[in-house]
Design an enzyme around this catalytic site. Structure first.
Site, PDB file in Angstrom:
ATOM      1  N   LYS A 289     -10.004   3.456  -1.450  1.00  0.00           N
ATOM      2  CA  LYS A 289     -11.560   3.899  -1.295  1.00  0.00           C
ATOM      3  C   LYS A 289     -11.726   4.604  -0.003  1.00  0.00           C
ATOM      4  O   LYS A 289     -12.589   5.377   0.302  1.00  0.00           O
ATOM      5  CB  LYS A 289     -12.522   2.746  -1.039  1.00  0.00           C
ATOM      6  CG  LYS A 289     -12.319   1.878  -2.150  1.00  0.00           C
ATOM      7  CD  LYS A 289     -12.970   0.496  -2.425  1.00  0.00           C
ATOM      8  CE  LYS A 289     -12.510  -0.566  -1.507  1.00  0.00           C
ATOM      9  NZ  LYS A 289     -11.075  -1.079  -1.885  1.00  0.00           N
TER      10      LYS A 289
ATOM     11  N   GLN B  93     -13.603  -4.156  -0.973  1.00  0.00           N
ATOM     12  CA  GLN B  93     -13.149  -4.913  -1.904  1.00  0.00           C
ATOM     13  C   GLN B  93     -13.063  -4.121  -3.425  1.00  0.00           C
ATOM     14  O   GLN B  93     -12.806  -2.959  -3.433  1.00  0.00           O
ATOM     15  CB  GLN B  93     -13.812  -6.270  -2.161  1.00  0.00           C
ATOM     16  CG  GLN B  93     -13.694  -7.366  -0.835  1.00  0.00           C
ATOM     17  CD  GLN B  93     -14.470  -6.859   0.328  1.00  0.00           C
ATOM     18  OE1 GLN B  93     -15.736  -6.603   0.415  1.00  0.00           O
ATOM     19  NE2 GLN B  93     -13.975  -6.582   1.516  1.00  0.00           N
TER      20      GLN B  93
ATOM     21  N   ASP C 150      -8.182  -2.341  -2.347  1.00  0.00           N
ATOM     22  CA  ASP C 150      -6.770  -1.517  -1.724  1.00  0.00           C
ATOM     23  C   ASP C 150      -6.611  -0.609  -2.589  1.00  0.00           C
ATOM     24  O   ASP C 150      -5.247  -0.074  -2.725  1.00  0.00           O
ATOM     25  CB  ASP C 150      -5.615  -2.465  -1.432  1.00  0.00           C
ATOM     26  CG  ASP C 150      -6.092  -3.657  -0.517  1.00  0.00           C
ATOM     27  OD1 ASP C 150      -7.060  -3.452   0.365  1.00  0.00           O
ATOM     28  OD2 ASP C 150      -5.516  -4.683  -0.753  1.00  0.00           O
TER      29      ASP C 150
ATOM     30  N   GLY D  70     -10.086  -3.400   4.763  1.00  0.00           N
ATOM     31  CA  GLY D  70      -9.124  -2.710   5.355  1.00  0.00           C
ATOM     32  C   GLY D  70      -8.953  -1.392   4.728  1.00  0.00           C
ATOM     33  O   GLY D  70      -8.259  -1.030   3.785  1.00  0.00           O
ATOM     34  N   HIS D  71      -9.601  -0.309   5.071  1.00  0.00           N
ATOM     35  CA  HIS D  71      -9.864   1.018   4.695  1.00  0.00           C
ATOM     36  C   HIS D  71      -8.820   2.028   5.478  1.00  0.00           C
ATOM     37  O   HIS D  71      -9.243   2.359   6.776  1.00  0.00           O
ATOM     38  CB  HIS D  71     -11.265   1.770   4.310  1.00  0.00           C
ATOM     39  CG  HIS D  71     -11.935   0.735   3.584  1.00  0.00           C
ATOM     40  ND1 HIS D  71     -13.123   0.900   3.298  1.00  0.00           N
ATOM     41  CD2 HIS D  71     -11.638  -0.440   2.787  1.00  0.00           C
ATOM     42  CE1 HIS D  71     -13.621   0.162   2.481  1.00  0.00           C
ATOM     43  NE2 HIS D  71     -12.794  -0.860   2.125  1.00  0.00           N
TER      44      HIS D  71
HETATM   45  P1  GDP Z   1      -8.768   0.677   0.374  1.00  0.00           P
HETATM   46  O1  GDP Z   1      -8.936  -0.634   1.095  1.00  0.00           O
HETATM   47  O2  GDP Z   1      -9.351   0.931  -0.940  1.00  0.00           O
HETATM   48  O3  GDP Z   1      -9.356   1.977   1.369  1.00  0.00           O
HETATM   49  O4  GDP Z   1      -7.456   1.049   0.538  1.00  0.00           O
HETATM   50  P2  GDP Z   1      -6.234   0.540   1.702  1.00  0.00           P
HETATM   51  O5  GDP Z   1      -6.308   1.600   2.654  1.00  0.00           O
HETATM   52  O6  GDP Z   1      -6.065  -0.831   2.000  1.00  0.00           O
HETATM   53  O7  GDP Z   1      -4.800   1.026   0.768  1.00  0.00           O
HETATM   54  C1  GDP Z   1      -4.528   2.021   0.294  1.00  0.00           C
HETATM   55  C2  GDP Z   1      -3.259   2.854   0.878  1.00  0.00           C
HETATM   56  O8  GDP Z   1      -2.757   3.701   0.039  1.00  0.00           O
HETATM   57  C3  GDP Z   1      -3.373   3.261   2.189  1.00  0.00           C
HETATM   58  O9  GDP Z   1      -2.337   2.936   3.156  1.00  0.00           O
HETATM   59  C4  GDP Z   1      -3.664   4.842   1.878  1.00  0.00           C
HETATM   60  O10 GDP Z   1      -3.133   5.430   3.071  1.00  0.00           O
HETATM   61  C5  GDP Z   1      -2.762   4.773   0.770  1.00  0.00           C
HETATM   62  N1  GDP Z   1      -3.146   6.060  -0.029  1.00  0.00           N
HETATM   63  C6  GDP Z   1      -4.266   6.306  -0.593  1.00  0.00           C
HETATM   64  N2  GDP Z   1      -4.226   7.320  -1.689  1.00  0.00           N
HETATM   65  C7  GDP Z   1      -2.727   7.288  -1.786  1.00  0.00           C
HETATM   66  C8  GDP Z   1      -2.157   8.339  -2.609  1.00  0.00           C
HETATM   67  O11 GDP Z   1      -2.503   8.761  -3.684  1.00  0.00           O
HETATM   68  N3  GDP Z   1      -0.365   8.121  -2.563  1.00  0.00           N
HETATM   69  C9  GDP Z   1      -0.051   7.435  -1.678  1.00  0.00           C
HETATM   70  N4  GDP Z   1       1.381   7.449  -1.709  1.00  0.00           N
HETATM   71  N5  GDP Z   1      -0.726   6.600  -0.784  1.00  0.00           N
HETATM   72  C10 GDP Z   1      -2.160   6.670  -0.743  1.00  0.00           C
HETATM   73  P1  IMO Z   2     -10.663  -3.612   0.853  1.00  0.00           P
HETATM   74  O1  IMO Z   2     -12.012  -3.402   1.171  1.00  0.00           O
HETATM   75  C1  IMO Z   2      -8.131  -6.585  -1.180  1.00  0.00           C
HETATM   76  C2  IMO Z   2      -9.482 -10.912  -0.970  1.00  0.00           C
HETATM   77  C3  IMO Z   2      -8.786 -11.780  -0.086  1.00  0.00           C
HETATM   78  C4  IMO Z   2      -8.964 -13.029  -1.098  1.00  0.00           C
HETATM   79  C5  IMO Z   2     -10.341 -13.029  -1.329  1.00  0.00           C
HETATM   80  C6  IMO Z   2     -11.394 -13.740  -0.557  1.00  0.00           C
HETATM   81  O2  IMO Z   2      -9.494  -3.256   1.821  1.00  0.00           O
HETATM   82  O3  IMO Z   2     -10.274  -3.250  -0.633  1.00  0.00           O
HETATM   83  P2  IMO Z   2     -12.453 -13.235   1.651  1.00  0.00           P
HETATM   84  O4  IMO Z   2     -11.887 -12.981   2.981  1.00  0.00           O
HETATM   85  O5  IMO Z   2     -13.342 -11.875   1.245  1.00  0.00           O
HETATM   86  O6  IMO Z   2     -13.635 -14.250   1.616  1.00  0.00           O
HETATM   87  O7  IMO Z   2     -11.266 -13.097   0.690  1.00  0.00           O
HETATM   88  O8  IMO Z   2     -10.538 -11.512  -1.420  1.00  0.00           O
HETATM   89  N1  IMO Z   2      -9.902  -9.587  -0.252  1.00  0.00           N
HETATM   90  C7  IMO Z   2      -9.246  -8.543  -0.390  1.00  0.00           C
HETATM   91  N2  IMO Z   2      -8.420  -8.094  -1.209  1.00  0.00           N
HETATM   92  N3  IMO Z   2      -8.605  -5.620  -0.364  1.00  0.00           N
HETATM   93  C8  IMO Z   2      -9.934  -6.146   0.230  1.00  0.00           C
HETATM   94  O9  IMO Z   2     -10.674  -5.315   0.853  1.00  0.00           O
HETATM   95  C9  IMO Z   2     -10.258  -7.489   0.333  1.00  0.00           C
HETATM   96  N4  IMO Z   2     -10.920  -8.154   0.983  1.00  0.00           N
HETATM   97  C10 IMO Z   2     -11.018  -9.598   0.332  1.00  0.00           C
HETATM   98  O10 IMO Z   2      -7.234 -11.597  -0.093  1.00  0.00           O
HETATM   99  O11 IMO Z   2      -7.911 -13.017  -2.093  1.00  0.00           O
HETATM  100 MG    MG Z   3      -7.799  -2.236   1.723  1.00  0.00          MG
END
Ligand code: GDP
Ligand code: IMO
Ligand code: MG
Length: 428
Positions: A16, A223, A13, A40-41
């Protein structure tokens, strides 16, 4: 620059999805190489927000071919609902390619994930419940079902039977659940075969030919480094290799083709699920990071645990991935603190330790040693260049760069595409 990898430097998170989308316009292929719909991207394009779970974020860039590599685990029902959702929003998904060697998350893998977690009780990992671990376990145990198996009913039936043999013993005798019928699973899986066919390809050949033709291939990690099955905080990890090496095994592209490895690094730290987290904040600051940063899981809706930046983690990510540069995200979230603590080392059993300890026991005992950096109060979300940032924000970024072991080539100051400061030609 033939192949590059973009991956999470912390516990996932980090942003990415946004970083991949930014690069999507200048690359030819975006490849997921591990994980599945546990990811979850989030990608924000103008006033549109997309949450991608299984599909590579490059699917939103029209010129880009999205690829699901052999290292990914694919839940076909999730795949089609994600594709339908995008099609309804006018996104063309017809170029998608899926490796015939990718493993399928079957309904029984999802069941086993959920019952195992329930059985573990307070020792649970806190998985996303998507069947990820059990599907990779079947792969390693050589009882997995691959995409290509859907095209031979007799082989598919034999394989499902073999996979269910032991599982049904476990489900009925240990977990007190009903046995799962082979025929029912085979029937369900076969409903996906023809729908999947147009996407199935020899992705190893496609990607290597593309690289021979000087096309640019971007590997998008799911991840993060500390969730890696080998290099993460085992057992509180996912069941694949998000670290850079995983891009090779999960795609069939050799390491000599990769010239850049970008670590996506949040300006503070979050994690979802159980496991050690030295800089975790269980106070008002943690609450504020969660609120301001919108730190709620895209996949499961769970609140993310929040804490200050941890430099030993960033250094570790640089080391195990061979990072060439960082994209520092969510700097804007830190606006408003008088001082921002940054963990520079740990205290473990009374001793100062500079690097991430390899021993799980030590990491569980690690207490952060903080350095307080001066904060800033000015809104930075409109900053376009490094010079636009307040002096203290500049100093915070520089300090993190010095501690993390690789240059920072871009800074995120908001979720949108244009809320990005490019410093070291990130889009090169
Ligand atoms: P990922 O799993 O690495 O793709 O990240 P997620 O999407 O799960 O979580 C990142 C969150 O931060 C998302 O809601 C993005 O829209 C948001 N985000 C990404 N870059 C920035 C930033 O520079 N500033 C802020 N405020 N939000 C950001
Ligand atoms: P992105 O790509 C954050 C965590 C789960 C749990 C552990 C194992 O959005 O960064 P799993 O279902 O993979 O066997 O769970 O990994 N986990 C994540 N945490 N971002 C993710 O993906 C994750 N995918 C799995 O919360 O602790
Ligand atoms: Mg994510």
């Amino acid at each position: 620059m033939p192949a590059l990898v973009l991956l999470g430097a912390q516990w996932g998170d980090e942003g990415k999805g946004k970083a991949t989308d930014l690069l999507g316009g200048s690359v030819d292929y975006v490849v997921r190489y591990q994980g599945g719909n546990n990811a979850g991207h989030t990608v924000v394009v103008g006033d549109q927000k997309y949450a991608l779970h299984l599909l590579p974020s490059g699917i939103l860039s029209p010129g880009c071919t999205p690829v699901i590599g052999n290292g990914v685990v694919v839940d076909p029902s999730v795949l089609f609902s994600e594709l339908n959702g995008l099609n309804e929003r006018g996104v063309d998904t017809s170029k998608l390619l899926i490796s015939g060697n990718a493993h399928i998350i079957t309904p029984y893998n999802v069941t086993v994930d959920k019952v195992t977690e329930r059985f573990l009780g307070k020792r649970k990992i806190g998985t996303t419940g998507r069947g990820i671990g059990p599907t990779y376990a079947d792969k390693i145990n050589r009882v997995g079902i691959r995409v290509q198996d859907l095209y031979d009913e007799s082989i598919l039936t034999q394989k499902v039977e073999a996979a269910l043999d032991g599982k049904n013993q476990l489900l009925t005798k240990v977990f007190n659940r009903r046995a799962i019928e082979t025929d029912q699973i085979v029937e369900e899986l076969l409903t996906y075969a023809e729908k999947l066919r147009p996407y199935v390809a020899d992705t190893v050949l496609v990607l290597n030919k593309a690289l021979d033709d000087d096309k640019v291939v971007l590997f998008e990690g799911g991840q993060g480094t500390l969730l890696d099955i080998d290099h993460g905080t085992y057992p509180f990890v996912t069941s694949s290799n998000p670290t850079a090496g995983g891009a090779c095994t999960g795609s069939g592209v050799g390491p000599t083709k990769i010239s850049r490895v970008i670590g996506i690094l949040k300006a503070y730290t979050t994690r979802v699920g159980a496991g050690p987290f030295p800089t975790e904040l269980l106070d008002e600051d943690g609450e504020a990071l969660r609120r301001i940063g919108g730190e709620r899981g895209v996949t499961t809706g769970r609140d993310r645990r929040c804490g200050w930046f941890d430099a030993p983690i960033a250094r570790y990510a640089t080391r195990v991935n061979g990072l060439t540069d960082f994209f520092l995200t969510k700097l804007d979230v830190l606006t408003g603190w008088d001082e921002i603590p940054v963990c520079v080392a740990y205290e473990i059993d009374g001793k100062r330790v500079e690097e991430l300890p390899y021993s799980q026991t030590d990491f569980h005992h690690a207490k952060p040693i903080y350095e307080n950096l001066p904060g800033w109060s000015e809104d930075i979300t409109k900053a376009k260049t490094f010079a636009d940032l307040p002096k203290n924000a500049q100093a915070y970024v520089k300090a993190l760069e010095d501690m993390s072991g690789a240059p920072i080539s871009a800074i995120g100051v908001g979720p949108g595409r244009d809320e990005t400061i490019e410093i070291n030609s990130f889009l090169r």
